[in-house]
Scaffold this motif. Structure first.
Motif, short mmCIF file in Angstrom:
data_model
loop_
_atom_site.label_atom_id
_atom_site.label_comp_id
_atom_site.label_asym_id
_atom_site.label_seq_id
_atom_site.Cartn_x
_atom_site.Cartn_y
_atom_site.Cartn_z
N LYS A 124 0.58 16.97 65.78
CA LYS A 124 -0.34 17.21 66.89
C LYS A 124 0.18 16.58 68.18
CE LYS A 124 -4.08 18.30 63.99
NZ LYS A 124 -3.34 18.85 62.93
N ALA A 125 1.49 16.38 68.25
CA ALA A 125 2.10 15.76 69.44
C ALA A 125 2.18 16.74 70.60
CB ALA A 125 3.50 15.25 69.10
N SER A 126 2.08 18.02 70.29
CA SER A 126 2.17 18.99 71.37
C SER A 126 0.93 19.88 71.38
CB SER A 126 3.43 19.85 71.21
OG SER A 126 3.32 20.64 70.04
N ASP A 127 0.58 20.31 72.55
CA ASP A 127 -0.55 21.22 72.72
C ASP A 127 -0.04 22.63 72.46
OD1 ASP A 127 -2.53 22.90 73.63
OD2 ASP A 127 -2.99 21.70 75.40
N PRO A 128 -0.59 23.32 71.44
CA PRO A 128 -0.09 24.66 71.11
C PRO A 128 -0.17 25.64 72.27
CG PRO A 128 -1.92 24.04 69.66
CD PRO A 128 -1.68 22.90 70.58
N LEU A 129 -1.12 25.43 73.19
CA LEU A 129 -1.25 26.33 74.32
C LEU A 129 -0.17 26.09 75.37
CD1 LEU A 129 -5.13 26.33 74.74
CD2 LEU A 129 -3.69 28.04 73.63
N LEU A 130 0.25 24.83 75.51
CA LEU A 130 1.31 24.52 76.47
C LEU A 130 2.68 24.90 75.91
CD1 LEU A 130 0.17 21.05 77.82
CD2 LEU A 130 -0.01 23.26 78.94
N GLY A 131 2.84 24.77 74.62
CA GLY A 131 4.10 25.12 73.98
C GLY A 131 5.10 23.98 73.96
N ILE A 132 6.25 24.27 73.37
CA ILE A 132 7.31 23.28 73.28
C ILE A 132 8.55 23.79 74.00
CG2 ILE A 132 6.51 22.36 71.06
CD1 ILE A 132 8.96 23.85 69.82
N SER A 133 9.39 22.86 74.37
CA SER A 133 10.70 23.21 74.94
C SER A 133 11.76 22.86 73.91
CB SER A 133 10.95 22.42 76.22
OG SER A 133 10.04 22.80 77.21
N VAL A 134 12.74 23.71 73.79
CA VAL A 134 13.85 23.50 72.86
C VAL A 134 15.11 23.32 73.68
CG1 VAL A 134 15.20 24.52 70.99
CG2 VAL A 134 12.73 24.93 71.10
N VAL A 135 15.85 22.26 73.40
CA VAL A 135 17.15 22.04 74.02
C VAL A 135 18.21 22.26 72.95
CG1 VAL A 135 18.67 20.39 75.17
CG2 VAL A 135 16.22 20.35 75.66
N LEU A 136 19.03 23.27 73.14
CA LEU A 136 20.13 23.55 72.23
C LEU A 136 21.39 23.02 72.89
CD1 LEU A 136 21.30 24.82 69.70
CD2 LEU A 136 21.33 27.01 70.87
N ASP A 137 21.81 21.83 72.46
CA ASP A 137 22.96 21.15 73.04
C ASP A 137 24.23 21.60 72.31
OD1 ASP A 137 24.82 19.47 74.15
OD2 ASP A 137 23.83 17.62 73.53
N LEU A 138 25.04 22.38 72.99
CA LEU A 138 26.26 22.91 72.39
C LEU A 138 27.52 22.18 72.87
CD1 LEU A 138 25.37 26.70 72.60
CD2 LEU A 138 25.20 25.19 70.62
N GLU A 139 27.33 21.07 73.56
CA GLU A 139 28.47 20.32 74.07
C GLU A 139 29.33 19.84 72.90
OE1 GLU A 139 28.70 17.41 77.73
OE2 GLU A 139 27.77 16.43 76.01
N GLY A 140 30.59 20.24 72.90
CA GLY A 140 31.52 19.83 71.85
C GLY A 140 31.41 20.60 70.55
N VAL A 141 30.62 21.65 70.52
CA VAL A 141 30.45 22.40 69.28
C VAL A 141 31.74 23.18 68.95
CG1 VAL A 141 29.52 24.55 70.26
CG2 VAL A 141 28.83 23.85 67.99
N VAL A 142 32.01 23.30 67.66
CA VAL A 142 33.14 24.11 67.20
C VAL A 142 32.59 25.24 66.33
CG1 VAL A 142 34.86 22.27 67.35
CG2 VAL A 142 33.55 22.53 65.26
N ARG A 143 33.35 26.27 66.18
CA ARG A 143 32.86 27.46 65.48
C ARG A 143 32.37 27.18 64.06
NH1 ARG A 143 36.76 32.47 67.32
NH2 ARG A 143 36.11 32.39 69.47
N LYS A 144 33.01 26.24 63.38
CA LYS A 144 32.62 25.99 61.99
C LYS A 144 31.22 25.39 61.88
CE LYS A 144 34.48 21.36 61.44
NZ LYS A 144 35.23 20.48 60.61
N ASN A 145 30.67 24.88 62.98
CA ASN A 145 29.33 24.29 62.97
C ASN A 145 28.22 25.32 63.19
OD1 ASN A 145 30.94 22.05 62.98
ND2 ASN A 145 29.92 21.03 64.64
N VAL A 146 28.58 26.56 63.44
CA VAL A 146 27.58 27.57 63.80
C VAL A 146 27.44 28.58 62.67
CG1 VAL A 146 26.93 29.31 65.50
CG2 VAL A 146 28.21 27.29 66.22
N PRO A 147 26.35 28.51 61.92
CA PRO A 147 26.12 29.50 60.87
C PRO A 147 26.02 30.90 61.47
CG PRO A 147 24.63 27.64 60.63
CD PRO A 147 25.30 27.50 61.96
#
Length: 154
Positions: free
Chosen positions: A35-58
């Motif tokens: 209940k940390a977030s208000d369902p009406l306000l929604g959540i923000s997702v940060v997808l940090d791809l800094e330094g990612v390599v192909r083998k890490n991405v399904p």
């Protein structure tokens, strides 16, 4: 929710696309349960791809996640994709036009400050929140799950 793809070498741990999807769904369910977030306000997702390599991405992850839309009582306020490499698949077409408008591609983490207040970001991202200890979270979550299920009557 912050997803750091560079830190997740899923294949060396024997994880499949489905395993990664389950982990993400578990995190989303945990956010909803807290209940940390208000369902009406929604959540923000940060997808940090800094330094990612192909083998890490399904390869099938985006398709699996897109099938889950509407399965959670959750509104996605925004998705911030940070430091996306040129080879990273762009799966915007899997999302509704409404959600596509909420996806932002940022070249570097400092651009997050234009969208998210520093008091809502971790120190490692230039914010003021204490850094998150993933191992501690996993351990405490597992203990809670064990306690919950050991107290249930069968």
């Amino acid at each position: 929710i912050i997803l750091r793809a560079a830190k997740c070498d899923v294949f060396s741990h024997g994880c499949s696309d489905e395993d990664v999807s389950r982990a993400i769904f578990y995190m989303v369910q945990t956010v909803l349960d807290s209940k940390a977030s208000d369902p009406l306000l929604g959540i923000s997702v940060v997808l940090d791809l800094e330094g990612v390599v192909r083998k890490n991405v399904p390869s099938k992850l985006a398709k699996l996640l897109s099938k889950a839309k509407g399965c959670f009582p959750l509104r996605i306020k925004a998705i911030y994709v940070v430091a996306m490499p040129w080879w990273f698949p762009n799966h915007r077409r899997l999302f509704s036009p409404k959600l596509r408008e909420r996806i932002f591609f940022l070249k570097e983490k400092s651009a997050l400050y234009d969208y998210i207040e520093k008091d809502r970001l971790l120190e490692q991202d230039g914010g003021t929140l204490m850094n998150f200890d993933v191992q501690l979270w996993i351990s405490s979550t597992m203990l809670k799950e064990i306690e919950i299920y050991s107290n249930k009557e069968i």
